[in-house]
Structures are given as C-alpha cells and as structure tokens.
Scaffold this motif. Structure first.
Motif, PDB file in Angstrom:
ATOM      1  N   LEU A   1     -56.622   8.476  78.300  1.00 39.98           N
ATOM      2  CA  LEU A   1     -56.082   9.201  79.462  1.00 39.98           C
ATOM      3  C   LEU A   1     -56.470  10.671  79.404  1.00 39.98           C
ATOM      4  O   LEU A   1     -56.800  11.288  80.424  1.00 39.98           O
ATOM      5  CB  LEU A   1     -54.562   9.049  79.503  1.00 39.98           C
ATOM      6  CG  LEU A   1     -54.035   7.648  79.841  1.00 39.98           C
ATOM      7  CD1 LEU A   1     -52.509   7.622  79.777  1.00 39.98           C
ATOM      8  CD2 LEU A   1     -54.509   7.218  81.223  1.00 39.98           C
ATOM      9  N   GLY A   2     -56.417  11.256  78.214  1.00 39.68           N
ATOM     10  CA  GLY A   2     -56.826  12.638  78.066  1.00 39.68           C
ATOM     11  C   GLY A   2     -58.290  12.833  78.416  1.00 39.68           C
ATOM     12  O   GLY A   2     -58.669  13.852  79.020  1.00 39.68           O
ATOM     13  N   ALA A   3     -59.125  11.849  78.033  1.00 38.68           N
ATOM     14  CA  ALA A   3     -60.546  11.944  78.375  1.00 38.68           C
ATOM     15  C   ALA A   3     -60.754  11.920  79.881  1.00 38.68           C
ATOM     16  O   ALA A   3     -61.579  12.672  80.425  1.00 38.68           O
ATOM     17  CB  ALA A   3     -61.309  10.796  77.712  1.00 38.68           C
ATOM     18  N   VAL A   4     -60.012  11.062  80.571  1.00 42.93           N
ATOM     19  CA  VAL A   4     -60.142  10.965  82.025  1.00 42.93           C
ATOM     20  C   VAL A   4     -59.720  12.268  82.693  1.00 42.93           C
ATOM     21  O   VAL A   4     -60.418  12.793  83.575  1.00 42.93           O
ATOM     22  CB  VAL A   4     -59.312   9.779  82.551  1.00 42.93           C
ATOM     23  CG1 VAL A   4     -59.280   9.786  84.084  1.00 42.93           C
ATOM     24  CG2 VAL A   4     -59.873   8.462  82.033  1.00 42.93           C
ATOM     25  N   THR A   5     -58.579  12.816  82.293  1.00 34.63           N
ATOM     26  CA  THR A   5     -58.118  14.069  82.908  1.00 34.63           C
ATOM     27  C   THR A   5     -59.094  15.210  82.629  1.00 34.63           C
ATOM     28  O   THR A   5     -59.272  16.107  83.457  1.00 34.63           O
ATOM     29  CB  THR A   5     -56.729  14.451  82.365  1.00 34.63           C
ATOM     30  OG1 THR A   5     -56.780  14.573  80.929  1.00 34.63           O
ATOM     31  CG2 THR A   5     -55.690  13.409  82.749  1.00 34.63           C
ATOM     32  N   SER A   6     -59.742  15.178  81.461  1.00 34.06           N
ATOM     33  CA  SER A   6     -60.716  16.225  81.146  1.00 34.06           C
ATOM     34  C   SER A   6     -61.963  16.106  82.020  1.00 34.06           C
ATOM     35  O   SER A   6     -62.491  17.104  82.516  1.00 34.06           O
ATOM     36  CB  SER A   6     -61.112  16.152  79.673  1.00 34.06           C
ATOM     37  OG  SER A   6     -60.007  16.405  78.836  1.00 34.06           O
ATOM     38  N   LEU A   7     -62.452  14.873  82.205  1.00 40.85           N
ATOM     39  CA  LEU A   7     -63.688  14.675  82.964  1.00 40.85           C
ATOM     40  C   LEU A   7     -63.525  14.974  84.453  1.00 40.85           C
ATOM     41  O   LEU A   7     -64.495  15.343  85.122  1.00 40.85           O
ATOM     42  CB  LEU A   7     -64.178  13.237  82.777  1.00 40.85           C
ATOM     43  CG  LEU A   7     -64.726  12.890  81.384  1.00 40.85           C
ATOM     44  CD1 LEU A   7     -64.984  11.399  81.263  1.00 40.85           C
ATOM     45  CD2 LEU A   7     -65.997  13.673  81.095  1.00 40.85           C
TER      46      LEU A   7
ATOM     47  N   LEU B   1     -65.376   8.718  74.749  1.00 41.91           N
ATOM     48  CA  LEU B   1     -65.373   8.464  76.183  1.00 41.91           C
ATOM     49  C   LEU B   1     -65.711   9.737  76.955  1.00 41.91           C
ATOM     50  O   LEU B   1     -66.508   9.719  77.913  1.00 41.91           O
ATOM     51  CB  LEU B   1     -64.007   7.923  76.618  1.00 41.91           C
ATOM     52  CG  LEU B   1     -63.827   7.635  78.112  1.00 41.91           C
ATOM     53  CD1 LEU B   1     -64.840   6.593  78.578  1.00 41.91           C
ATOM     54  CD2 LEU B   1     -62.403   7.145  78.400  1.00 41.91           C
ATOM     55  N   THR B   2     -65.103  10.846  76.538  1.00 42.99           N
ATOM     56  CA  THR B   2     -65.414  12.127  77.170  1.00 42.99           C
ATOM     57  C   THR B   2     -66.880  12.481  76.977  1.00 42.99           C
ATOM     58  O   THR B   2     -67.556  12.968  77.894  1.00 42.99           O
ATOM     59  CB  THR B   2     -64.532  13.236  76.569  1.00 42.99           C
ATOM     60  OG1 THR B   2     -63.163  12.878  76.707  1.00 42.99           O
ATOM     61  CG2 THR B   2     -64.777  14.562  77.266  1.00 42.99           C
ATOM     62  N   PHE B   3     -67.390  12.242  75.783  1.00 45.86           N
ATOM     63  CA  PHE B   3     -68.787  12.528  75.455  1.00 45.86           C
ATOM     64  C   PHE B   3     -69.730  11.742  76.359  1.00 45.86           C
ATOM     65  O   PHE B   3     -70.668  12.303  76.946  1.00 45.86           O
ATOM     66  CB  PHE B   3     -69.012  12.175  73.978  1.00 45.86           C
ATOM     67  CG  PHE B   3     -70.392  12.440  73.479  1.00 45.86           C
ATOM     68  CD1 PHE B   3     -70.798  13.727  73.166  1.00 45.86           C
ATOM     69  CD2 PHE B   3     -71.299  11.405  73.308  1.00 45.86           C
ATOM     70  CE1 PHE B   3     -72.073  13.987  72.691  1.00 45.86           C
ATOM     71  CE2 PHE B   3     -72.572  11.650  72.840  1.00 45.86           C
ATOM     72  CZ  PHE B   3     -72.957  12.939  72.525  1.00 45.86           C
ATOM     73  N   VAL B   4     -69.450  10.439  76.484  1.00 45.52           N
ATOM     74  CA  VAL B   4     -70.315   9.594  77.323  1.00 45.52           C
ATOM     75  C   VAL B   4     -70.206  10.003  78.788  1.00 45.52           C
ATOM     76  O   VAL B   4     -71.220  10.099  79.510  1.00 45.52           O
ATOM     77  CB  VAL B   4     -69.937   8.116  77.133  1.00 45.52           C
ATOM     78  CG1 VAL B   4     -70.710   7.239  78.130  1.00 45.52           C
ATOM     79  CG2 VAL B   4     -70.219   7.669  75.705  1.00 45.52           C
TER      80      VAL B   4
END
Length: 615
Positions: free
Chosen positions: A46-52, A158-161
């Motif tokens: 979820l954190g990755a999604v909010t960051s992207l 996930l954020t990286f990709v």
C-alpha cells in the motif's frame, strides 16, 4: 604476562570465520508469525502504491498551472496521499519491530533448548562466554534483517518496478542512462557482500571470546583479587577487547564501501537526469512537468534500491551470525541415541564390568588450549593423544550397601561417577544398574533414580527454595524444611527474614563452603533416590556438622545403594566395601580392616588421612 597465557588463553583463534549459513537456512527464522509478516507486506505494498501515485499528481498540478487551469481537488489528494504514506510507514515499522522481537525470541528459545541438552563433552570443550554470546549478540543480528529493510524491500521492489516503468514511459533514452549507472553500482555492492559475511562472523566470534574472558574473570573475582591478579586479568580482557575492536573495524571498513558506492550512484544518476533532461527540455523533446515527474520517479527508484542494498547487507551480516547459531543447533542433543526405556533404577546392584575410558579428542584438545599447551599443534589440527583415564575397572556394589572409593588425586574417582550418570559413556566395558546396561536406559529415567552430589557442590544463583526444588519441583515447604533440618541447615533459613526465599547469591556466595555442600546434599536427599553418589561430600564440614550429616545420610541410605568418594574416617571405615583406585586401575578392594592388612597403598592413604589415628 606469561608465555602460557599468550599461547593459550590469549592466543587469537584462526581468522577463517568458520562456515556461514545459507539464505535458505535463514528464511525459517524470519517467519515465526505469518500474520504479522502478511500485515507488514500488505502495508508495504500500500505504501508503494501511495508513493507511485504522488509523482503523477505532481505532473498534473504542474501541467494545470502551466495551462492556467484550476487545480480543484488535486492538492488535497496529494496531501492525503502524503499523510497516508507516512501513516502506513509508521505502522509497518511497528509491525516489523514486533516481528523482529519474535524472531529473536524464537531463535533464543530454540538455541537455549539445544544448548542445555548438549552432551557434557560439548561444555567441556567450549567456553561458557562464547555460548552466551551466541544467545545474546548473534541472535540480535537476525532482528536486523527485518528491521533494516528486508520486508520493506518487498514494497520497495514494487515501487522500484513501478518507477522504472513510469520513467521508461516518460523518456526511454534518459531512463537508459540512469539504469546503466544503477546497475554498475549494484554489481559493485554484490561483490562486497561475501567479504562482509566473513568479516561479520569473525567479529561475532571475537565478541564471543571477549565474553568468555570476562566471564572467566568475574566468576573467579575473589580468587583474582586474593592473588593480586586483577591487573593481569584486565590485560587479558583488554587484549580480547582489542581483538573484537579490530574485527569490528574490519566489518566497518567493508561496510563503508557500500555507502560511497550507493552515494555515488545516486549523485551520478541525478546529475545525468538533470543535465541530459535539461537539454531535452531546452530542445522541446521533454516538458518541464515530465522532467519533474521523472526526477520524482528517480528518487522513488533510488530509495528502494537503497533499501534492497541495505537488505542485502543485513542478510550478509545475519548469515555470519546464523552460521554460529546453526553450529550449535546442528549438534545432536545428549539423548539423541537413547533407547526408549523409561524405567528408573530400583536400587539393585551397581556393577562396573571391565570399564575403560578416555575423554574425546576434542575435549582433550580444548583443555590443552585452555592450559596454553600444544597450542601450535591445535592450530594445525594435528592429532591429540587422549590418554586412558580408567583401565579395565571392575567391581560390584551390592544392593543397599555402602561402597567407598578412595585413591590418590587423579586416580579417576570422579570419572566413575560421571560414567554412572552417563555424562560420558565407557570406551570399553559396561556399567550395570538395576541389572541393565546404563546405555540401554533413557538418561532422564536413569538420573531420576540416582542422586548425585558433585565435588564442588554447586549452588545455583537464586534462593534456597529454588535450589531445593531443582530436582523435586513438587516438594512442599514442610518437606523442604525437614530435609534442611536433617543436614543441619535449618539455621540458615531461620536467620533470614525471607526464610526459604533467602537469596544465596551467585554460585552460592552468601553461604559458607560447608553450607553450600549441605545444601547440595539436601537437594539430593530430597528426591530420595535409589542410588546415591556423594563425591567428597563432607570435605568442607567441621566435625559437628559432619556427624549430623552422616546420621542423615545413614538414615536415607538405609535400603539404598550408596557410593561415596571420601577420605574421612566416618565415611570410609564403616563402608561395606572400599575400592582403592590408582592411576585409573582397581588396586584393591575390601573392608577397612582387610585393606590395612593387605594394601600398602591404602595403608599409606590411611596414615596420611589420619584414618588410623582417629580410629
């Protein structure tokens, strides 16, 4: 400092670091609580999604401003996403901390359980401080695997990709230059990792040696002070501290290579993007909004990359520590080969039938190293001769009788008791209790029927009650007080307002030598064993207390088999049988009167111990 100290205790171990564990062996230690792990992973995603989503909103805001369009809900959504990202990160950090504590708890529990079930030979050849270090500092390093980014790197991946995909869509050429810088940096980090793993294990081993040195000095602090050896012991611990410092510096030196590599990669990547991106903006091939978005996605790619590098570093560090933990966990417990016979001895005869024994080579090597002897040979793993301690020992103790074992120091008397208790098994021959070879009886059941009072009468830190309940956890206070009275120790309870809960101190330091022995004997008597082994059990008692204790032993020994190692008249003269040992062999057997007439060695021992005079 003496040469033996420098060659023995102060001798630095070989710096090969020993075997390390594999990632496959590490994984079971990291997942003791699947619910917490799943929750942390969900929060990470979820954190990755909010960051992207944030760079996309920033691009829209910049475009809207450039086109003089109303921003409407965009700023509020961005604020909400920033706050949500922070909240998710904080809660995820909390879950990872809890999960890390579970990792340490589970690992320590497993390690302690294995440690306390190891064969006695393992304790004879290993330093206590080093074992304690494995339970303490080594297990703590496993927690760092979780708290320093391993689970977080899943969301970071996930954020990286996602960042890579977005950057590739925004400007493929600019992305290609950035990716080249990152790949080179990451490859350099991977080259350093094996070096870090080896260095970490060596550092942990040096910490173990330091703990051993400190434990050695503290456990004998009174002897050290009385011998005016405080400064020498400080030097011993200081040298170990320096060795641990040197090993820590090696770890820091290798770890320091990772930081500049990652820092250079970040700086170069940003410079490339700003320089090349600025040119593309100037030529009209890239918009300002796209360049800002690309820079934000670059930061979102670099940050999880740092997490993954940190995770690789943490895993490499943990593998070094896990190798030391696994070294103990892989050892077979003492009862691994026990047969499933759970009937305790009933008090029948105890017999030694052609028993010979030599200590394992590993124990002999360890003792030589501790004494500072043959250190060079031990370094080269050269064979170490293990001398035979007992030679073809045979004698029988009839049921319900008392056998005294006497002999010069080093004759092997205490070794006989160690074999009866199955701390070791005979090299040749067999020992029979209740008509069965002790090797055919489960150790737990065998020891349930045998009471054993060791030569130094160890007392555990804690209270009088704690020590008495060690072998008889269900005994009542009335029973405890009764046994204490029978060994003339009731006064120790009465003089303290805490009674049975009076603290005895570390190793029973608050008790006198005689009180410690009587407490140890009371502990053995409490379980009313079928076979009672007393190793020099009255050596610290005065005449009055010995007479009272002897009466208690006589009462308890009635109908039981009693083996006593002693030199005092009250124990030896009244024995039904006396076995004389000399250099590991049975020199003579008989009663006191028979041996005075037939055995020159016994007669000499009797004269030196004033047995005849006291008679």
């Amino acid at each position: 400092m003496s040469m033996s100290e420098r060659r023995g205790f102060l001798r630095r171990p070989k710096q090969d670091g020993g075997p390390t564990a594999s990632v496959r062996e590490l994984l079971p230690y990291l997942f003791p609580k699947k619910g917490l792990l799943a929750g942390a992973l969900v929060l990470s995603v979820l954190g990755a999604v909010t960051s992207l989503v944030q760079p996309l909103l920033v691009q829209q805001i910049i475009t809207a401003v450039q086109d003089s369009e109303p921003l409407r809900w965009l700023p509020w959504v961005l604020v909400i996403l920033v706050l949500a990202d922070a909240a998710l990160g904080g809660f995820q950090h909390f879950l990872l901390q809890i999960l890390g504590e579970h990792v340490v708890l589970r690992t320590r529990t497993q390690l302690v359980a294995r440690l306390l079930h190891l064969p006695i030979a393992e304790f004879d050849q290993r330093r206590t401080g080093d074992l304690v270090s494995r339970v303490g500092s080594d297990t703590t390093l496993l927690r760092a695997v979780l708290t320093q980014g391993l689970v977080e790197s899943v969301g970071g991946l996930l954020t990286f990709v996602g960042a890579i995909v977005a950057m590739l869509v925004i400007d493929p050429a600019l992305f290609g230059l950035t990716l080249l810088v990152v790949v080179v940096a990451f490859a350099a980090v991977l080259v350093v990792m094996p070096m870090l793993t080896r260095a970490t294990r060596q550092a942990q081993e040096q910490v173990g040696h330091l703990t051993s040195a400190l434990e050695r000095a503290i456990s004998a602090v009174r002897t050290v002070r009385a011998s005016n050896a405080t400064d020498r012991e400080v030097a011993v611990v200081g040298e170990r501290s320096e060795a641990a410092f040197d090993a820590g510096v090696r770890v820091a030196r290798i770890s320091a290579l990772v930081v500049p590599i990652a820092g250079i990669a970040v700086q170069v990547a940003f410079l490339v993007v700003i320089g090349v991106g600025g040119l593309r903006v100037a030529t009209g091939d890239l918009s300002i909004a796209a360049l800002v978005g690309f820079l934000m996605f670059l930061s979102y790619m670099i940050f999880p990359l740092g997490q993954m590098i940190g995770a690789v570093t943490a895993v490499s560090t943990a593998l070094g520590a896990l190798g030391r933990i696994q070294e103990i966990v892989r050892l077979a417990p003492e009862d691994a080969g026990d047969l499933a016979v759970d009937e305790a001895p009933t008090g029948d005869a105890v017999a030694f039938e052609g028993v010979s024994f030599r200590y394992p080579e590993s124990v002999v090597r360890s003792r030589l190293e501790a004494d500072g002897a043959s250190a060079d040979a031990a370094d080269e793993d050269a064979p170490v001769e293990s001398p035979t301690v007992l030679h073809d020992v045979s004698f029988t103790v009839a049921p319900g009788t008392r056998t005294a074992i006497v002999g010069p120091s080093g004759a092997g008397k205490s070794t006989l008791f160690a074999l009866v208790e199955r701390f070791y098994d005979p090299t040749d021959g067999r020992i029979v209790v209740s008509g069965r070879d002790v090797r055919s009886v489960e150790r737990r059941a065998l020891r349930a029927g045998i009471g054993y009072v060791e030569q130094d009468a160890p007392v555990l830190a804690g209270t009088i009650r704690d020590n008495l309940l060690l072998a008889s956890p269900d005994a009542t206070d009335e029973r405890l007080l009764e046994v204490l009275g029978r060994v003339n120790l009731r006064e120790v309870v009465d003089r303290s307002p805490e009674g049975l809960d009076a603290v005895v101190g570390e190793r029973g330091v608050r008790l006198s030598g005689g009180e410690r022995q009587r407490l140890a004997i009371a502990r053995a008597l409490l379980s009313a064993p079928a076979v009672l082994l007393l190793d020099e059990s009255t050596s610290s008692l005065d005449g009055r207390n010995e007479a009272q204790l002897q009466g208690a032993i006589d009462e308890v020994a009635a109908g039981r088999t009693l083996l006593v190692i002693a030199h005092r008249l009250s124990t030896v003269v009244d024995a039904d049988q006396i076995v004389v040992l000399d250099q590991g062999r049975v020199a003579a057997t008989g009663t006191h009167a028979e041996l005075l007439a037939s055995s020159p060695l016994y007669r000499e021992l009797a004269e030196h111990q004033l047995l005849v005079a006291q008679r």
